[in-house]
Scaffold this active site. Structure first.
Site, PDB file in Angstrom:
ATOM      1  CB  ALA A  65      -0.847  -0.148   1.296  1.00 31.24           C
ATOM      2  N   GLY A 108       0.543  -4.800   1.112  1.00 28.37           N
ATOM      3  CA  GLY A 108      -0.592  -4.967   0.079  1.00 28.37           C
ATOM      4  C   GLY A 108      -0.480  -5.604  -1.258  1.00 28.37           C
ATOM      5  CD  GLU A 111      -2.397  -7.176   2.897  1.00 26.65           C
ATOM      6  OE1 GLU A 111      -2.208  -5.859   2.604  1.00 26.65           O
ATOM      7  OE2 GLU A 111      -2.809  -7.687   4.096  1.00 26.65           O
ATOM      8  CD  GLU A 131       1.551  -5.519   5.694  1.00 31.24           C
ATOM      9  OE1 GLU A 131       2.293  -6.243   6.050  1.00 31.24           O
ATOM     10  OE2 GLU A 131       0.755  -5.603   4.767  1.00 31.24           O
TER      11      GLU A 131
HETATM   12  N1  CO8 Z   1       4.764   3.018  -0.558  1.00 30.55           N
HETATM   13  C1  CO8 Z   1       5.106   4.371  -1.167  1.00 30.55           C
HETATM   14  N2  CO8 Z   1       6.230   4.429  -1.798  1.00 30.55           N
HETATM   15  C2  CO8 Z   1       6.956   3.206  -1.870  1.00 30.55           C
HETATM   16  C3  CO8 Z   1       6.779   2.146  -1.522  1.00 30.55           C
HETATM   17  C4  CO8 Z   1       5.463   1.941  -0.663  1.00 30.55           C
HETATM   18  N3  CO8 Z   1       4.747   0.870  -0.266  1.00 30.55           N
HETATM   19  N4  CO8 Z   1       7.569   1.226  -1.834  1.00 30.55           N
HETATM   20  C5  CO8 Z   1       8.485   1.785  -2.629  1.00 30.55           C
HETATM   21  N5  CO8 Z   1       8.219   3.357  -2.551  1.00 30.55           N
HETATM   22  C6  CO8 Z   1       8.977   4.079  -3.127  1.00 30.55           C
HETATM   23  C7  CO8 Z   1       9.990   4.751  -2.477  1.00 30.55           C
HETATM   24  O1  CO8 Z   1       9.829   5.484  -1.610  1.00 30.55           O
HETATM   25  C8  CO8 Z   1      11.081   5.002  -3.464  1.00 30.55           C
HETATM   26  O2  CO8 Z   1      10.560   6.596  -3.820  1.00 30.55           O
HETATM   27  P1  CO8 Z   1      11.680   7.832  -4.048  1.00 30.55           P
HETATM   28  O3  CO8 Z   1      12.169   7.640  -5.084  1.00 30.55           O
HETATM   29  O4  CO8 Z   1      10.697   8.956  -4.386  1.00 30.55           O
HETATM   30  O5  CO8 Z   1      12.135   7.779  -2.737  1.00 30.55           O
HETATM   31  C9  CO8 Z   1      10.773   4.416  -4.799  1.00 30.55           C
HETATM   32  O6  CO8 Z   1       9.552   3.667  -4.372  1.00 30.55           O
HETATM   33  C10 CO8 Z   1      11.814   3.356  -4.775  1.00 30.55           C
HETATM   34  O7  CO8 Z   1      11.925   2.663  -3.670  1.00 30.55           O
HETATM   35  P2  CO8 Z   1      13.526   2.309  -3.107  1.00 30.55           P
HETATM   36  O8  CO8 Z   1      14.464   3.238  -3.483  1.00 30.55           O
HETATM   37  O9  CO8 Z   1      13.137   1.917  -1.482  1.00 30.55           O
HETATM   38  O10 CO8 Z   1      13.682   1.058  -3.970  1.00 30.55           O
HETATM   39  P3  CO8 Z   1      14.729  -0.241  -3.561  1.00 30.55           P
HETATM   40  O11 CO8 Z   1      15.050  -1.050  -4.722  1.00 30.55           O
HETATM   41  O12 CO8 Z   1      16.045   0.339  -2.754  1.00 30.55           O
HETATM   42  O13 CO8 Z   1      13.894  -1.233  -2.363  1.00 30.55           O
HETATM   43  C11 CO8 Z   1      11.811  -2.011  -1.418  1.00 30.55           C
HETATM   44  C12 CO8 Z   1      12.771  -1.744  -2.714  1.00 30.55           C
HETATM   45  C13 CO8 Z   1      12.791  -3.124  -0.651  1.00 30.55           C
HETATM   46  C14 CO8 Z   1      10.750  -2.795  -1.853  1.00 30.55           C
HETATM   47  C15 CO8 Z   1      11.443  -1.059  -0.553  1.00 30.55           C
HETATM   48  O14 CO8 Z   1      11.133   0.082  -1.589  1.00 30.55           O
HETATM   49  C16 CO8 Z   1      10.527  -0.880   0.564  1.00 30.55           C
HETATM   50  O15 CO8 Z   1      10.791  -1.706   1.588  1.00 30.55           O
HETATM   51  N6  CO8 Z   1       9.213  -0.793   0.233  1.00 30.55           N
HETATM   52  C17 CO8 Z   1       8.297  -0.611   1.215  1.00 30.55           C
HETATM   53  C18 CO8 Z   1       7.791  -2.063   1.494  1.00 30.55           C
HETATM   54  C19 CO8 Z   1       6.777  -2.271   2.478  1.00 30.55           C
HETATM   55  O16 CO8 Z   1       6.880  -1.846   3.692  1.00 30.55           O
HETATM   56  N7  CO8 Z   1       5.335  -2.540   2.148  1.00 30.55           N
HETATM   57  C20 CO8 Z   1       4.331  -2.473   3.138  1.00 30.55           C
HETATM   58  C21 CO8 Z   1       3.560  -1.272   2.949  1.00 30.55           C
HETATM   59  S1  CO8 Z   1       2.214  -1.258   4.295  1.00 30.55           S
HETATM   60  C22 CO8 Z   1       0.952  -2.278   3.464  1.00 30.55           C
HETATM   61  O17 CO8 Z   1       1.276  -2.782   2.088  1.00 30.55           O
HETATM   62  C23 CO8 Z   1      -0.389  -2.553   3.954  1.00 30.55           C
HETATM   63  C24 CO8 Z   1      -0.607  -1.531   5.086  1.00 30.55           C
HETATM   64  C25 CO8 Z   1      -2.061  -2.170   5.570  1.00 30.55           C
HETATM   65  C26 CO8 Z   1      -2.600  -0.948   6.266  1.00 30.55           C
HETATM   66  C27 CO8 Z   1      -3.948  -0.862   6.657  1.00 30.55           C
HETATM   67  C28 CO8 Z   1      -4.324   0.309   7.511  1.00 30.55           C
HETATM   68  C29 CO8 Z   1      -6.116   0.611   7.511  1.00 30.55           C
END
Ligand code: CO8
Length: 257
Positions: A65, A108, A111, A131
């Site tokens: 997400a 997400g 999921e 998460e």
């Molecule tokens: N959301 C927003 N932006 C993201 C996300 C994300 N999930 N993942 C990556 N990005 C963005 C980064 O911020 C980055 O943007 P920018 O260039 O502007 O800084 C761009 O994508 C590239 O990402 P990275 O530079 O981090 O790329 P890497 O190759 O170094 O790393 C990873 C890749 C390991 C996938 C890393 O991006 C990462 O860890 N991402 C987050 C993964 C994560 O934690 N996902 C879970 C999110 S929470 C969720 O999905 C469910 C929540 C449900 C909640 C319900 C509430 C009611």
């Protein structure tokens, strides 16, 4: 219709939805998920479409997400807007949906893949529910669907640690139906989708409904449901065509595609 976060395409009887926010690794914003729902509605209504494929990029199916959208949320706003709930549309699709997953399928993204009917993974796929590292609980079915796919021990470990699974582990654990080399992913998935789309559409929908019933009810009730669907399939022209073709040693031409 013009989309900003996804691409859609009809390839014969297959509807293809490609998540397309490459700069954010296909992070699933509300706007993106609303577009996915609209695209699914359109394919669902289109009588020529018999199967849908949902995919992302080679680097990321979806990295979760959209954390930047969620970061300012508070409880009241999440609750009042029923945040995440519209995603359920994917799991409610009546026509079969295949997830073609390459790269990251995290949070997400994992999921979303699990809301599809089955997952075919590229050899570079990585699945996880990170998460916990963000201070939240999975919110789109991760604790429930992952547990049903891979069992309690592995689901618990993944949700409690945020550890990622590679494609081989995901296949061993039953999360994905099979692994294909990254370069062949779309070709292989399209072959599978075309095969499904060539069968009788009402019958593929009955099969999907019946398999899904296995998750929702007791064995006796599930078998009763399956029996009703089996009997109902004899009301379609496709049953007489399918069985007639076998007896006459020819290929069936299903009408209700
Ligand atoms: N959301 C927003 N932006 C993201 C996300 C994300 N999930 N993942 C990556 N990005 C963005 C980064 O911020 C980055 O943007 P920018 O260039 O502007 O800084 C761009 O994508 C590239 O990402 P990275 O530079 O981090 O790329 P890497 O190759 O170094 O790393 C990873 C890749 C390991 C996938 C890393 O991006 C990462 O860890 N991402 C987050 C993964 C994560 O934690 N996902 C879970 C999110 S929470 C969720 O999905 C469910 C929540 C449900 C909640 C319900 C509430 C009611």
């Amino acid at each position: 219709m013009a989309y900003e976060n996804i691409l859609t395409e009809k390839r014969g009887k297959v509807g293809l939805i490609t998540l397309n926010r490459p700069k954010a690794l296909n992070a699933l914003s509300s706007a993106l998920m609303a577009e996915v729902a609209t695209a699914l509605d359109a394919f669902e209504k289109d009588e020529r479409i018999g199967c849908v494929v949902l995919t992302g990029s080679e680097k990321a199916f979806a990295a979760g997400a959209d954390i930047k959208e969620m970061q300012p949320l508070d409880f009241a706003r999440a609750y009042l807007t029923d945040f995440i709930t519209p995603w359920d549309r994917v799991a409610r699709n009546r026509k079969p949906v295949i997830a073609a997953v390459a790269g990251y399928a995290l949070g997400g993204g994992c999921e979303l893949a699990m809301m599809c009917d089955f997952i075919i993974a590229a050899d570079n796929a990585r699945f996880g529910q990170p998460e916990i590292t963000l201070g939240v609980v999975p919110g789109a079915g991760g604790t429930q669907r992952l547990t049903r796919f891979v069992g309690k021990s592995k689901a618990m470990e993944m949700c409690l640690t945020g550890r990622m699974m590679d494609a081989e582990e995901a296949e061993r654990a039953g999360l994905v139906s099979r692994i294909v080399p990254l370069d062949d992913l779309m070709e292989e998935v399209m072959k599978v989708a075309e095969k499904i789309a060539d069968f009788s559409l009402p019958v593929t929908m009955m099969v999907k409904e019946s398999v899904n019933r296995a998750y929702e009810t007791t064995l006796a009730e599930g078998i009763r449901f399956e029996r009703r669907m089996f009997h109902a399939s004899f009301a379609t022209d496709d049953q007489s065509e399918g069985m007639g073709a076998f007896v006459e040693k020819r290929s069936p031409q299903f009408r209700n595609k």
